[in-house]
Design an enzyme around this catalytic site. Sequence first.
Site, PDB file in Angstrom:
ATOM      1  CE  LYS A   1      -3.699   0.651  -1.016  1.00  0.00           C
ATOM      2  NZ  LYS A   1      -4.457   0.225   0.192  1.00  0.00           N
TER       3      LYS A   1
ATOM      4  CB  SER B   1      -0.964   0.011   1.189  1.00  0.00           C
ATOM      5  OG  SER B   1      -1.996  -0.925   0.992  1.00  0.00           O
TER       6      SER B   1
ATOM      7  CE1 TYR C   1      -5.129  -1.288  -4.389  1.00  0.00           C
ATOM      8  CE2 TYR C   1      -5.678  -3.626  -4.253  1.00  0.00           C
ATOM      9  CZ  TYR C   1      -5.394  -2.435  -3.638  1.00  0.00           C
ATOM     10  OH  TYR C   1      -5.363  -2.360  -2.266  1.00  0.00           O
TER      11      TYR C   1
ATOM     12  CB  VAL D   1       0.050  -5.632   4.506  1.00  0.00           C
ATOM     13  CG1 VAL D   1      -1.134  -4.896   5.078  1.00  0.00           C
ATOM     14  CG2 VAL D   1      -0.166  -6.003   3.042  1.00  0.00           C
TER      15      VAL D   1
ATOM     16  CE1 TYR E   1      -4.719   1.342   4.515  1.00  0.00           C
ATOM     17  CE2 TYR E   1      -3.118   0.102   5.797  1.00  0.00           C
ATOM     18  CZ  TYR E   1      -3.589   0.555   4.582  1.00  0.00           C
ATOM     19  OH  TYR E   1      -2.930   0.221   3.429  1.00  0.00           O
TER      20      TYR E   1
END
Length: 316
Positions: A69, A66, A193, A263, A245
Amino acid sequence: MPAPHLPDVVAEIAAEMRARPDRGEVATYIPELGRVDTNQFGLAVALGDGSIVCGGDCDAAFSIQSVSKVFTLTLALGFAGDRLWNRVGREPSGSRFNSIVQLEHERGVPRNPFINAGAIAVTDHILSGHQPREALGEIMRFMQFLASDDTIFIDKAVAASEERTGFNNRALANFMKGFGVLENPVEYVLGVYFHHCAIAMNCRQLARAGSFLAHRGKHPETGFSVVTPERAKRINAIMLTCGHYDGSGEFAYRVGLPGKSGVGGGILAIVPGKASVAVWSPGLDAAGNSHLGRIALETLTRRMGWSIFGADSDPI
């Protein structure tokens, strides 16, 4: 030139993290990540003069997951500008990164671009007008340019592992498609993705790639303006509030920097005006963020006085 004590601080932190017995747990829901040795730790600090101070396993490649992103958001904003915010919000989620509950309540519009649903919507923007291979090539060229390194690659084993087990992400994407948030075929969007999450980099490369966010949008080595100063500020703001998050508040409280976790155990953190920092330790905490990575960054900001909220002790 780096402050004289920074190499010592980085070396000390690397030694301290390597000796700690509390390593966290790897992300077994992606089988390929579940095989990574938790005894690894790397740290790299990229400074404005182009120098990089490294410690530990800073040259070991890992799946950035991530953390990608941040870069897809930057690309999508370049393509769509503020129109992007019509399809994704900018608020903290307070939920797990792959939660569908909030998405249902808000009629398919993801809360922010860093939860999985938001990043899938951002990927859909990049894909529009392209074939999946072209969109992925666009992302890879951008990453290689930012890191000044064309050896950065996609770990195909990790991408395949995500495609085999990405049922939650398929649910999120189909749900958004049902509300008209996604324009492209779900499998195309997810293919891009899964592959950009499987980009493999080391701490040295990742720290260099994020440097533009520490220097008002300008690539410090080339002088190239990647984004405007205003956009760099806003990306940093979203990293601070949403980058970890439902652990974002704890990260801001303890580390005090904009940051984005993955992760795979990586974290990219930005010290505005000073440095871009990449840390990697594959064991995760309960929120899905690198356990030792967060501790290492907290130690670094404390010893260097780098928190954006002010130093909580005198620099060493």
